[in-house]
Design a protein around this motif. Structure first.
Motif: not given
Length: 230
Positions: A49-59, A97-104
């Motif tokens: 889900s791309i919703d997870m990208v949005w959550l990460a970009t919101q911090g 699996y683990q990584s960083q996106l927008s510092e989150q």
């Protein structure tokens, strides 16, 4: 939940349920959870889900659970992220699996959600359920709702009965089930009471017209619910 059914859908690329844009209802109503930036959001049956990208970009840090490794791999590949892969110490068949996106931090477990524990998931501040409850048959939903509550509860307390209830933002669909036998399945307010009222106050935040790609002629409404501690 029939793993073979979903495995075949992912193999064949029949994933019309996977949206290419962020769900606008998430954007509009996420603040109802009243979270501080840096909180950890649990996304059960997350797919890619791309919703997870949005959550990460919101911090916000994201913790997802997905049964099919292909979905997790595609998520990171499509976001051009190289994740690290770890095995659960007690069960080498379970990995994340683990990584960083927008510092989150985004952590996606490849596992049956019922095989995980709150210790695996770690501290959670809220749950975002967009497409988990509605893909489960009726005979699994009570068990699923209890599992999510346990996985997202305050693990700092020993007595699970007294753990702090973590709020949830829940999206469901409602339509005439006689015209389509899911998934996604139709969920009404009475059913939500059955699944969640023992531990949560249930508030309906919105009801908007929606659709199901495989059944465009059915009248569908999408509902946004806030589940909070009693």
């Amino acid at each position: 939940m029939n793993p073979e059914f979903w495995h075949k859908r992912w193999q064949e690329g029949r994933i019309g349920f996977n949206q290419s844009t962020v769900n606008p209802l998430l954007i509009e109503y996420f603040n109802c959870l009243n979270l501080t930036v840096g909180s950890r959001i649990f996304v059960p049956l997350c797919g890619k889900s791309i919703d997870m990208v949005w959550l990460a970009t919101q911090g916000y840090d994201v913790v997802g659970v997905e049964l099919f490794e292909t979905a997790v791999q595609e998520f990171f590949a499509e976001q051009n992220i190289e994740p690290a892969v770890y095995q659960q110490a007690d069960n080498p068949m379970i990995k994340y699996y683990q990584s960083q996106l927008s510092e989150q931090t985004i952590t996606l477990w490849v596992a049956d959600i019922f095989a995980l524990t709150a210790k695996d998931i770690g501290s959670i501040n809220a749950v975002y359920d967009k497409a988990a409850l509605i893909v489960l048959p009726a005979d699994m939903r009570v068990r699923y709702s209890e599992e999510v509550r346990k996985l997202s509860s305050d693990t700092s307390k020993v007595d699970g009965a007294n753990n702090k209830i973590t709020p949830q933002l829940l999206l469901t669909l409602n339509y005439d089930q006689r015209k389509k036998n899911g998934p996604p399945f139709s969920i009404n307010a009475d059913q939500l009471e059955q699944y969640y009222s023992a531990h949560y106050q249930i508030y309906e935040l919105a009801s908007v017209p929606s659709s199901i790609g495989s059944a465009p002629d059915i009248t569908v409404t999408e509902h946004v619910w806030l589940l909070s501690s009693k």
